[in-house]
Design a protein around this motif. Structure first.
Motif, PDB file in Angstrom:
ATOM      1  N   GLN A  46       0.707  -1.845   0.130  1.00 20.35           N
ATOM      2  CA  GLN A  46      -0.047   0.070  -0.114  1.00 20.35           C
ATOM      3  C   GLN A  46       0.897   1.224   0.003  1.00 20.35           C
ATOM      4  O   GLN A  46       0.263   1.978  -0.004  1.00 20.35           O
ATOM      5  CB  GLN A  46      -1.404   0.187   0.937  1.00 20.35           C
ATOM      6  N   LEU A  54      -3.709   6.136  -6.013  1.00 18.87           N
ATOM      7  CA  LEU A  54      -4.906   5.531  -5.523  1.00 18.87           C
ATOM      8  C   LEU A  54      -5.508   6.598  -4.364  1.00 18.87           C
ATOM      9  O   LEU A  54      -6.626   7.277  -4.348  1.00 18.87           O
ATOM     10  CB  LEU A  54      -5.536   4.443  -5.168  1.00 18.87           C
ATOM     11  N   ASN A  55      -4.528   6.092  -3.139  1.00 14.51           N
ATOM     12  CA  ASN A  55      -4.436   7.000  -2.450  1.00 14.51           C
ATOM     13  C   ASN A  55      -3.080   7.382  -0.888  1.00 14.51           C
ATOM     14  O   ASN A  55      -2.580   6.874  -0.612  1.00 14.51           O
ATOM     15  CB  ASN A  55      -5.104   5.786  -0.931  1.00 14.51           C
ATOM     16  N   VAL A  62      -9.946   1.507  -0.821  1.00 14.83           N
ATOM     17  CA  VAL A  62     -10.328   2.430  -1.633  1.00 14.83           C
ATOM     18  C   VAL A  62     -10.691   1.864  -2.823  1.00 14.83           C
ATOM     19  O   VAL A  62     -11.098   0.358  -3.057  1.00 14.83           O
ATOM     20  CB  VAL A  62      -8.353   2.557  -3.042  1.00 14.83           C
ATOM     21  N   THR A  64     -12.854   2.406  -6.705  1.00 15.65           N
ATOM     22  CA  THR A  64     -12.386   2.584  -7.335  1.00 15.65           C
ATOM     23  C   THR A  64     -13.846   2.573  -8.655  1.00 15.65           C
ATOM     24  O   THR A  64     -14.881   1.368  -8.737  1.00 15.65           O
ATOM     25  CB  THR A  64     -11.783   1.906  -8.642  1.00 15.65           C
ATOM     26  N   HIS A  72     -11.177   7.207  -8.286  1.00  8.45           N
ATOM     27  CA  HIS A  72     -11.241   6.711  -6.192  1.00  8.45           C
ATOM     28  C   HIS A  72     -11.540   7.368  -5.566  1.00  8.45           C
ATOM     29  O   HIS A  72     -10.634   8.722  -5.382  1.00  8.45           O
ATOM     30  CB  HIS A  72      -9.338   7.008  -6.481  1.00  8.45           C
ATOM     31  N   PHE A  74     -10.946   7.362  -1.366  1.00  7.85           N
ATOM     32  CA  PHE A  74     -10.383   6.578  -0.017  1.00  7.85           C
ATOM     33  C   PHE A  74     -11.050   6.763   1.086  1.00  7.85           C
ATOM     34  O   PHE A  74     -11.772   8.442   1.381  1.00  7.85           O
ATOM     35  CB  PHE A  74      -9.208   6.812   0.224  1.00  7.85           C
ATOM     36  N   ILE A  79     -15.909   6.768   1.026  1.00  8.47           N
ATOM     37  CA  ILE A  79     -16.443   5.950   0.517  1.00  8.47           C
ATOM     38  C   ILE A  79     -17.894   5.909   1.291  1.00  8.47           C
ATOM     39  O   ILE A  79     -18.798   5.949  -0.387  1.00  8.47           O
ATOM     40  CB  ILE A  79     -15.636   4.378   0.556  1.00  8.47           C
TER      41      ILE A  79
END
Length: 180
Positions: A46, A54-55, A62, A64, A72, A74, A79
């Protein structure tokens, strides 16, 4: 990599990714609609540049959204809010903000209660109790006691009701349940 699935969820088996899976399934999405990419965070994957794109915080989950320009999202609370705003026209997991601002605010308050209290305190308790290289009794007791206090707040609040907020099942319930 191109995918025909609606979503890709990057996760490790833990409470925060569980929130996302519960929300997706509650909204009617099935495993046919999303890919799950297991991230073995014990290896440091990660923290690799592709994932940090992405994060930037290098944490799971995460999500997408491939049908929204590979957008994306995070942080598990963000979310949940994204899924509720974009994919919950029937208000299965959140009341309509424009219809009942008080109910929507209640949901956000209990969501933030989890994000700022329940998750961090229980997470720290487990870290110091199970994974820390040295046993620190003060830390274990502090996070244990705070975790119990927060659980008692929820128990007291739920004494005469079924759901945390808005009189219905919401992202606040999903977020807190995954940790308790």
């Amino acid at each position: 990599a191109a995918t025909s699935k609606h979503f890709t969820l990057y996760c490790f088996p833990s409470a925060n990714p569980l929130k996302v899976l519960i929300a997706l399934e509650t909204l009617g999405f099935t495993s046919d609609d999303y890919n799950v990419v297991f991230m073995d965070i014990r290896t440091g994957i990660q923290k690799q540049p592709w994932f940090l794109a992405l994060n930037p915080n290098g944490k799971v989950p995460v999500l997408t959204d491939h049908r929204n320009g590979d957008f994306h999202v995070f942080e598990s609370g963000a979310i949940l809010q994204y899924l509720a705003a974009k994919y919950d026209p029937e208000h299965k997991i959140a009341p309509a903000r424009t219809v009942d601002l008080k109910a929507a605010s209640e949901v956000e308050q209990w969501l933030h209660f989890q994000m700022g209290g329940v998750g961090p305190m229980i997470g720290q308790y487990f870290h110091f109790n199970k994974f820390a290289p040295e046993r620190l009794e003060y830390a274990i007791k502090r996070y244990h006691d705070e975790s119990r206090r927060l659980a008692a707040v929820i128990d007291t609040h739920l004494k005469d009701k079924q759901w945390l907020a808005a009189g219905q099942f919401t992202i606040a319930d999903i977020a807190n349940f995954s940790w308790l």
